[in-house]
Design a protein around this motif. Structure first.
Motif, PDB file in Angstrom:
ATOM      1  N   GLY A 170      29.515   0.567 -20.661  1.00 44.09           N
ATOM      2  CA  GLY A 170      28.816   1.833 -20.546  1.00 44.09           C
ATOM      3  C   GLY A 170      28.724   2.418 -19.156  1.00 44.09           C
ATOM      4  N   MET A 196      19.821   1.434 -13.305  1.00 44.47           N
ATOM      5  CA  MET A 196      19.713   2.514 -14.285  1.00 44.47           C
ATOM      6  C   MET A 196      20.634   3.635 -13.830  1.00 44.47           C
ATOM      7  SD  MET A 196      17.651   1.390 -16.597  1.00 44.47           S
ATOM      8  CE  MET A 196      17.262   2.882 -17.539  1.00 44.47           C
ATOM      9  N   GLN A 197      21.424   4.158 -14.759  1.00 46.96           N
ATOM     10  CA  GLN A 197      22.419   5.170 -14.421  1.00 46.96           C
ATOM     11  C   GLN A 197      22.315   6.351 -15.376  1.00 46.96           C
ATOM     12  OE1 GLN A 197      26.802   4.883 -15.438  1.00 46.96           O
ATOM     13  NE2 GLN A 197      26.948   4.487 -13.235  1.00 46.96           N
ATOM     14  N   ALA A 203      18.397   8.162 -18.297  1.00 46.06           N
ATOM     15  CA  ALA A 203      19.068   7.059 -17.606  1.00 46.06           C
ATOM     16  C   ALA A 203      19.281   5.889 -18.545  1.00 46.06           C
ATOM     17  CB  ALA A 203      18.239   6.624 -16.396  1.00 46.06           C
ATOM     18  N   ARG A 204      20.385   5.163 -18.332  1.00 45.82           N
ATOM     19  CA  ARG A 204      20.737   4.035 -19.182  1.00 45.82           C
ATOM     20  C   ARG A 204      20.977   2.799 -18.313  1.00 45.82           C
ATOM     21  NH1 ARG A 204      24.711   6.307 -23.896  1.00 45.82           N
ATOM     22  NH2 ARG A 204      23.365   8.013 -24.579  1.00 45.82           N
ATOM     23  N   PRO A 205      20.679   1.623 -18.859  1.00 49.65           N
ATOM     24  CA  PRO A 205      20.902   0.405 -18.071  1.00 49.65           C
ATOM     25  C   PRO A 205      22.381   0.092 -17.932  1.00 49.65           C
ATOM     26  CG  PRO A 205      20.138  -0.142 -20.280  1.00 49.65           C
ATOM     27  CD  PRO A 205      20.049   1.344 -20.157  1.00 49.65           C
ATOM     28  N   LEU A 206      22.741  -0.428 -16.765  1.00 44.15           N
ATOM     29  CA  LEU A 206      24.123  -0.824 -16.483  1.00 44.15           C
ATOM     30  C   LEU A 206      24.099  -2.050 -15.586  1.00 44.15           C
ATOM     31  CD1 LEU A 206      27.235  -0.343 -16.428  1.00 44.15           C
ATOM     32  CD2 LEU A 206      26.832   1.073 -14.400  1.00 44.15           C
ATOM     33  N   VAL A 208      28.186  11.535 -24.247  1.00 42.54           N
ATOM     34  CA  VAL A 208      26.856  11.103 -24.672  1.00 42.54           C
ATOM     35  C   VAL A 208      26.274  12.131 -25.636  1.00 42.54           C
ATOM     36  CG1 VAL A 208      24.494  10.696 -23.875  1.00 42.54           C
ATOM     37  CG2 VAL A 208      26.425   9.814 -22.559  1.00 42.54           C
TER      38      VAL A 208
END
Length: 303
Positions: free
Chosen positions: A177, A119-120, A149-152, A128
């Motif tokens: 992403g 997660m980033q 946070a977003r998955p990477l 964003v």
């Protein structure tokens, strides 16, 4: 009636070696002008200070942009240890410092936690959107920006070299992403010394390599000439990660009308996304089912 955009009906991919100091949109606009193309778009933004692969799609190739955007990409970048900035790169204001300098072994050990599905949190100065506003606009206005946070997916992250105690050169292969600036920031936090990006280069993106990239100077020199066309990669290059299914003339006609079309032979599994070709040229992208391709995108690639 909608306004028809002027320009040539030209399709294909141009791999640009983007220089530092230009926005990705500025590169797209210059390429569209140079080719006098009706339509152009890029497959993954690079920060203005970054260099390297910026893949530009023209015409019908813009329909394949999602497949390059979703493909793995590789970045080589330098982290300045001991300093944090508000933008997570060298363009921002310094907000924290540390005299601590980790060893090579400590850096390598810390990198392991950044691989795989992570997660980033994107940088506060990024594109964003937060409640319809760009994060960078809110940050510049002095607002306290909170980004979820977003998955990477990170396939690999390795230490390449250590020019001096203050700098570490890394290489990362990741999915869609990913923010290299966030990696530098979070690595500095994990090591307890702070960090930010000073140099960033995208060395490949999907099937496109920086070594094959053309310079903006060359694009300017060859603008509006047929010689510039010779640097185009075919539309089909954007489909390199999908199975190719040869079709017949009858199948191609059905596909072009939006109907399922017969494909001859394939390694594609039932329900898998693939593309149909006639004489090597893309006809459609769709879902393979029981010997037929059910089209989702159709290409106007007839001679």
């Amino acid at each position: 009636m909608g306004r028809n955009r002027k320009g040539r009906d030209i399709s294909g991919w141009l791999v640009v070696d983007k220089p530092a100091g230009m926005t990705s949109n500025a590169v797209v606009n210059k390429v569209r002008w140079a080719f006098d193309a009706k339509k152009a778009g890029h497959a993954g933004t690079l920060d203005p200070a970054a260099t390297g692969v910026l893949a530009i799609a023209l015409g019908e190739a813009t329909k394949t942009v999602p497949y390059i955007t979703d493909a793995l990409k590789a970045y080589r970048f330098t982290v300045r240890l001991g300093r944090a900035t508000n933008t997570d790169d060298a363009e921002g204001e310094m907000i924290a410092t540390s005299d601590l300098r980790p060893s090579d072994a400590e850096i390598a050990a810390a990198l392991a936690s950044f691989e795989g599905d992570i997660m980033q949190v994107p940088p506060k100065f990024s594109a964003v959107k937060i409640d319809g506003e760009r994060a960078y606009a809110l940050a510049r206005a002095g607002e306290d920006v909170e980004i979820a946070a977003r998955p990477l997916y990170v396939e690999s992250l390795v230490l390449l070299e250590r020019p001096d105690p203050d700098h570490a050169v890394l290489e990362m292969v990741c999915g869609k992403g990913g923010y290299v600036r966030s990696v530098a920031r979070d690595l500095g936090t994990a090591l307890g010394c702070h960090g930010h990006v000073t140099e960033l280069r995208r060395i490949w993106s999907g099937p496109f390599d920086a070594e094959d990239g053309v310079s903006m100077d060359l694009i300017g020199d060859l603008a509006k000439s047929s010689e510039l066309d010779t640097y185009l990669h075919p539309l089909e290059a954007g489909l390199a990660d999908l199975p190719e299914l040869p079709t017949t003339h009858e199948g191609a006609a059905r596909l072009r009308n939006g109907n399922p079309g017969l494909v001859i032979a394939s390694d594609a599994g039932y329900g898998e996304e693939a593309w149909a070709s006639l004489d090597g040229r893309a006809v459609a992208v769709g879902i393979y089912k029981s010997g037929e391709l059910h089209p989702g995108r159709v290409f106007n690639t007839r001679p």
